[in-house]
Design a protein around this motif. Structure first.
Motif, PDB file in Angstrom:
ATOM      1  N   GLU A   1       7.033  52.479 127.363  1.00 16.43           N
ATOM      2  CA  GLU A   1       7.406  51.188 126.783  1.00 16.43           C
ATOM      3  C   GLU A   1       8.840  51.291 126.284  1.00 16.43           C
ATOM      4  O   GLU A   1       9.138  52.043 125.351  1.00 16.43           O
ATOM      5  CB  GLU A   1       6.457  50.825 125.642  1.00 16.43           C
ATOM      6  CG  GLU A   1       6.643  49.439 125.084  1.00 16.43           C
ATOM      7  CD  GLU A   1       6.122  48.348 126.013  1.00 16.43           C
ATOM      8  OE1 GLU A   1       6.337  47.161 125.678  1.00 16.43           O
ATOM      9  OE2 GLU A   1       5.487  48.653 127.043  1.00 16.43           O
ATOM     10  N   GLU A   2       9.733  50.543 126.878  1.00 17.91           N
ATOM     11  CA  GLU A   2      11.162  50.711 126.638  1.00 17.91           C
ATOM     12  C   GLU A   2      11.697  49.685 125.641  1.00 17.91           C
ATOM     13  O   GLU A   2      11.429  48.486 125.757  1.00 17.91           O
ATOM     14  CB  GLU A   2      11.919  50.593 127.963  1.00 17.91           C
ATOM     15  CG  GLU A   2      13.393  50.923 127.872  1.00 17.91           C
ATOM     16  CD  GLU A   2      14.043  51.038 129.238  1.00 17.91           C
ATOM     17  OE1 GLU A   2      15.286  50.945 129.306  1.00 17.91           O
ATOM     18  OE2 GLU A   2      13.311  51.212 130.226  1.00 17.91           O
ATOM     19  N   GLY A   3      12.454  50.158 124.664  1.00 20.11           N
ATOM     20  CA  GLY A   3      13.107  49.282 123.704  1.00 20.11           C
ATOM     21  C   GLY A   3      14.545  49.011 124.074  1.00 20.11           C
ATOM     22  O   GLY A   3      15.046  49.496 125.089  1.00 20.11           O
ATOM     23  N   THR A   4      15.223  48.247 123.246  1.00 21.52           N
ATOM     24  CA  THR A   4      16.622  47.892 123.500  1.00 21.52           C
ATOM     25  C   THR A   4      17.585  48.671 122.610  1.00 21.52           C
ATOM     26  O   THR A   4      18.796  48.516 122.727  1.00 21.52           O
ATOM     27  CB  THR A   4      16.836  46.384 123.278  1.00 21.52           C
ATOM     28  OG1 THR A   4      16.451  46.054 121.938  1.00 21.52           O
ATOM     29  CG2 THR A   4      15.999  45.569 124.251  1.00 21.52           C
ATOM     30  N   TYR A   5      17.050  49.515 121.720  1.00 17.44           N
ATOM     31  CA  TYR A   5      17.873  50.296 120.800  1.00 17.44           C
ATOM     32  C   TYR A   5      17.063  51.496 120.345  1.00 17.44           C
ATOM     33  O   TYR A   5      15.836  51.565 120.536  1.00 17.44           O
ATOM     34  CB  TYR A   5      18.271  49.457 119.576  1.00 17.44           C
ATOM     35  CG  TYR A   5      17.073  48.824 118.897  1.00 17.44           C
ATOM     36  CD1 TYR A   5      16.279  49.549 118.010  1.00 17.44           C
ATOM     37  CD2 TYR A   5      16.713  47.517 119.172  1.00 17.44           C
ATOM     38  CE1 TYR A   5      15.168  48.989 117.417  1.00 17.44           C
ATOM     39  CE2 TYR A   5      15.593  46.937 118.583  1.00 17.44           C
ATOM     40  CZ  TYR A   5      14.827  47.682 117.707  1.00 17.44           C
ATOM     41  OH  TYR A   5      13.717  47.121 117.142  1.00 17.44           O
ATOM     42  N   PHE A   6      17.744  52.469 119.758  1.00 18.28           N
ATOM     43  CA  PHE A   6      17.076  53.610 119.139  1.00 18.28           C
ATOM     44  C   PHE A   6      16.873  53.310 117.662  1.00 18.28           C
ATOM     45  O   PHE A   6      17.769  52.814 116.978  1.00 18.28           O
ATOM     46  CB  PHE A   6      17.909  54.880 119.316  1.00 18.28           C
ATOM     47  CG  PHE A   6      18.035  55.320 120.749  1.00 18.28           C
ATOM     48  CD1 PHE A   6      16.980  55.945 121.393  1.00 18.28           C
ATOM     49  CD2 PHE A   6      19.208  55.094 121.450  1.00 18.28           C
ATOM     50  CE1 PHE A   6      17.098  56.356 122.714  1.00 18.28           C
ATOM     51  CE2 PHE A   6      19.339  55.510 122.775  1.00 18.28           C
ATOM     52  CZ  PHE A   6      18.269  56.131 123.406  1.00 18.28           C
ATOM     53  N   GLY A   7      15.681  53.619 117.178  1.00 16.15           N
ATOM     54  CA  GLY A   7      15.358  53.343 115.786  1.00 16.15           C
ATOM     55  C   GLY A   7      14.303  52.265 115.673  1.00 16.15           C
ATOM     56  O   GLY A   7      13.430  52.129 116.527  1.00 16.15           O
ATOM     57  N   PHE A   8      14.405  51.478 114.631  1.00 17.96           N
ATOM     58  CA  PHE A   8      13.430  50.418 114.387  1.00 17.96           C
ATOM     59  C   PHE A   8      14.072  49.386 113.474  1.00 17.96           C
ATOM     60  O   PHE A   8      15.012  49.682 112.740  1.00 17.96           O
ATOM     61  CB  PHE A   8      12.157  51.001 113.760  1.00 17.96           C
ATOM     62  CG  PHE A   8      10.971  50.080 113.797  1.00 17.96           C
ATOM     63  CD1 PHE A   8      10.556  49.484 114.973  1.00 17.96           C
ATOM     64  CD2 PHE A   8      10.257  49.816 112.635  1.00 17.96           C
ATOM     65  CE1 PHE A   8       9.456  48.638 114.994  1.00 17.96           C
ATOM     66  CE2 PHE A   8       9.157  48.981 112.643  1.00 17.96           C
ATOM     67  CZ  PHE A   8       8.756  48.386 113.829  1.00 17.96           C
ATOM     68  N   ALA A   9      13.543  48.172 113.507  1.00 17.32           N
ATOM     69  CA  ALA A   9      14.196  47.062 112.814  1.00 17.32           C
ATOM     70  C   ALA A   9      13.965  47.067 111.306  1.00 17.32           C
ATOM     71  O   ALA A   9      14.678  46.384 110.577  1.00 17.32           O
ATOM     72  CB  ALA A   9      13.711  45.736 113.407  1.00 17.32           C
ATOM     73  N   GLU A  10      12.983  47.819 110.829  1.00 22.31           N
ATOM     74  CA  GLU A  10      12.707  47.827 109.393  1.00 22.31           C
ATOM     75  C   GLU A  10      12.221  49.213 108.983  1.00 22.31           C
ATOM     76  O   GLU A  10      11.720  49.982 109.804  1.00 22.31           O
ATOM     77  CB  GLU A  10      11.658  46.781 109.025  1.00 22.31           C
ATOM     78  CG  GLU A  10      10.309  46.988 109.671  1.00 22.31           C
ATOM     79  CD  GLU A  10       9.307  45.894 109.313  1.00 22.31           C
ATOM     80  OE1 GLU A  10       8.133  46.230 109.101  1.00 22.31           O
ATOM     81  OE2 GLU A  10       9.718  44.720 109.257  1.00 22.31           O
ATOM     82  N   ASP A  11      12.371  49.523 107.714  1.00 22.50           N
ATOM     83  CA  ASP A  11      11.892  50.803 107.194  1.00 22.50           C
ATOM     84  C   ASP A  11      10.367  50.833 107.238  1.00 22.50           C
ATOM     85  O   ASP A  11       9.697  49.798 107.174  1.00 22.50           O
ATOM     86  CB  ASP A  11      12.368  51.016 105.760  1.00 22.50           C
ATOM     87  CG  ASP A  11      13.880  51.126 105.640  1.00 22.50           C
ATOM     88  OD1 ASP A  11      14.538  51.393 106.668  1.00 22.50           O
ATOM     89  OD2 ASP A  11      14.395  50.936 104.520  1.00 22.50           O
ATOM     90  N   ASN A  12       9.827  52.039 107.324  1.00 19.14           N
ATOM     91  CA  ASN A  12       8.382  52.202 107.227  1.00 19.14           C
ATOM     92  C   ASN A  12       8.087  53.481 106.452  1.00 19.14           C
ATOM     93  O   ASN A  12       8.850  53.818 105.544  1.00 19.14           O
ATOM     94  CB  ASN A  12       7.710  52.143 108.610  1.00 19.14           C
ATOM     95  CG  ASN A  12       8.393  53.005 109.662  1.00 19.14           C
ATOM     96  OD1 ASN A  12       9.075  53.988 109.345  1.00 19.14           O
ATOM     97  ND2 ASN A  12       8.212  52.649 110.919  1.00 19.14           N
ATOM     98  N   PHE A  13       7.012  54.186 106.782  1.00 17.21           N
ATOM     99  CA  PHE A  13       6.615  55.335 105.974  1.00 17.21           C
ATOM    100  C   PHE A  13       6.186  56.485 106.872  1.00 17.21           C
ATOM    101  O   PHE A  13       5.652  56.286 107.962  1.00 17.21           O
ATOM    102  CB  PHE A  13       5.442  54.971 105.051  1.00 17.21           C
ATOM    103  CG  PHE A  13       5.770  53.907 104.046  1.00 17.21           C
ATOM    104  CD1 PHE A  13       6.327  54.241 102.819  1.00 17.21           C
ATOM    105  CD2 PHE A  13       5.531  52.567 104.325  1.00 17.21           C
ATOM    106  CE1 PHE A  13       6.635  53.256 101.894  1.00 17.21           C
ATOM    107  CE2 PHE A  13       5.842  51.580 103.404  1.00 17.21           C
ATOM    108  CZ  PHE A  13       6.398  51.924 102.186  1.00 17.21           C
ATOM    109  N   ILE A  14       6.414  57.706 106.391  1.00 12.76           N
ATOM    110  CA  ILE A  14       5.797  58.908 106.935  1.00 12.76           C
ATOM    111  C   ILE A  14       4.938  59.458 105.796  1.00 12.76           C
ATOM    112  O   ILE A  14       5.464  59.887 104.771  1.00 12.76           O
ATOM    113  CB  ILE A  14       6.834  59.930 107.441  1.00 12.76           C
ATOM    114  CG1 ILE A  14       6.160  61.142 108.059  1.00 12.76           C
ATOM    115  CG2 ILE A  14       7.837  60.297 106.373  1.00 12.76           C
ATOM    116  CD1 ILE A  14       5.592  60.889 109.436  1.00 12.76           C
ATOM    117  N   GLY A  15       3.625  59.369 105.929  1.00 11.48           N
ATOM    118  CA  GLY A  15       2.771  59.579 104.768  1.00 11.48           C
ATOM    119  C   GLY A  15       3.045  58.451 103.779  1.00 11.48           C
ATOM    120  O   GLY A  15       3.078  57.283 104.144  1.00 11.48           O
ATOM    121  N   THR A  16       3.295  58.815 102.526  1.00 10.68           N
ATOM    122  CA  THR A  16       3.704  57.811 101.531  1.00 10.68           C
ATOM    123  C   THR A  16       5.207  57.825 101.296  1.00 10.68           C
ATOM    124  O   THR A  16       5.708  57.073 100.459  1.00 10.68           O
ATOM    125  CB  THR A  16       2.987  58.051 100.185  1.00 10.68           C
ATOM    126  OG1 THR A  16       3.219  59.395  99.761  1.00 10.68           O
ATOM    127  CG2 THR A  16       1.493  57.809 100.310  1.00 10.68           C
TER     128      THR A  16
END
Length: 278
Positions: A106-121
């Motif tokens: 599944e291919e995106g248009t950029y590296f990263g993500f549009a909003e912050d999220n979490f790894i664990g808490t």
């Protein structure tokens, strides 16, 4: 505050069975009339903790060949999902490999993500970048290294080696061919088996990046069979630099564990840093 079925929109007369094994949330099997749910609850989670998880599960659900529990609803202190239960069949391991491959195709248009999220808490910071190497250094490794410094978990040698590696990431990491959709926390405990042996993914920490990033977590704690990986590699190319790439990605997860759980992960961090910074 105790679990509130009313807040989660569940019949308050439902049967609630605690489920052990989670390090972060309280988990429950909820039986309400003819419906079963999986309920995650946290008395005081970070803001939007469960709402962000629900959004990420929806993103994964929209990928053909990928299965996740259905999001029923989410709120400030809970996430209510469909109940998933089943047993492995003769094709489960191969289907798991095919599902991971579908995710990584599944291919995106950029590296990263549009909003912050979490790894664990812990916060996992994101941005949309043209360079994966730039993103990985600035938005994955650096925040965990800085957090470790603040928590007093960076003796002088570890600190020096960590920042040396950060400054020379482009010597070790190639730019991927495209931004692939990543689960982001794909240890063996974050997939489960549903009806007819179908594999389901849970607890994502998604971004778009190098598929080897997910493979690094898959290899870090083990649990994936050769049948799964052989099926995966039928669809996804393995780069010639894999052996030198994987430990650098594992470093992120090890720093996160160092920050969340303590110095028991320090020797593993040091082993990788010694490899690249000696």
């Amino acid at each position: 505050m105790a679990l509130s079925l009313k807040e989660a929109g569940v019949d308050e007369n439902a049967e609630v069975i605690p489920i052990s094994g989670g390090d972060i949330n309280q988990s429950y099997h909820v039986r309400s009339e003819n419906t079963e749910y999986f309920l995650k609850w946290h008395d005081d989670p970070p803001p939007l903790f469960f709402q962000k998880e629900a959004k990420q599960l929806t993103i994964l659900e929209n990928v053909s060949g990928v299965h996740v529990p259905e999001v029923i609803r989410s709120g400030d202190r809970y996430l209510l999902l469909s109940w998933i239960e089943g047993s492995q069949t003769s094709t489960t391991e191969e289907n798991l490999g095919a599902s991971i491959a579908a995710l990584h195709q599944e291919e995106g248009t950029y590296f990263g993500f549009a909003e912050d999220n979490f790894i664990g808490t812990m916060p996992q910071y994101n941005a949309e970048k043209k360079s994966w190497v730039e993103f990985y250094g600035a938005y994955r490794l650096l925040p965990q290294i800085e957090e470790a410094c603040q928590r007093g978990k960076m003796p002088k040698k570890r600190r020096k080696q960590a920042f040396h590696l950060l400054d020379h990431l482009d010597q070790w990491l190639p730019e991927p061919n495209y931004p692939a959709l990543l689960h982001g926390d794909l240890w063996a405990g974050n997939w489960m088996v549903g009806q007819e042996g179908v594999p389901y993914f849970i607890d994502p920490a998604i971004s778009y990046g190098d598929p080897a990033y997910d493979r690094a977590m898959m290899a870090l704690f083990g649990g994936y069979s050769s049948r799964t990986m052989d099926r995966y590699y039928m669809e996804v190319e393995r780069p010639s630099e894999e052996a030198s790439i994987i430990p650098i990605y594992q470093l992120y997860f090890l720093f996160a564990h160092l920050n969340m759980f303590g110095e028991m992960y320090g020797p593993s961090v040091d082993r990788i840093l010694n490899k690249y910074s000696s």
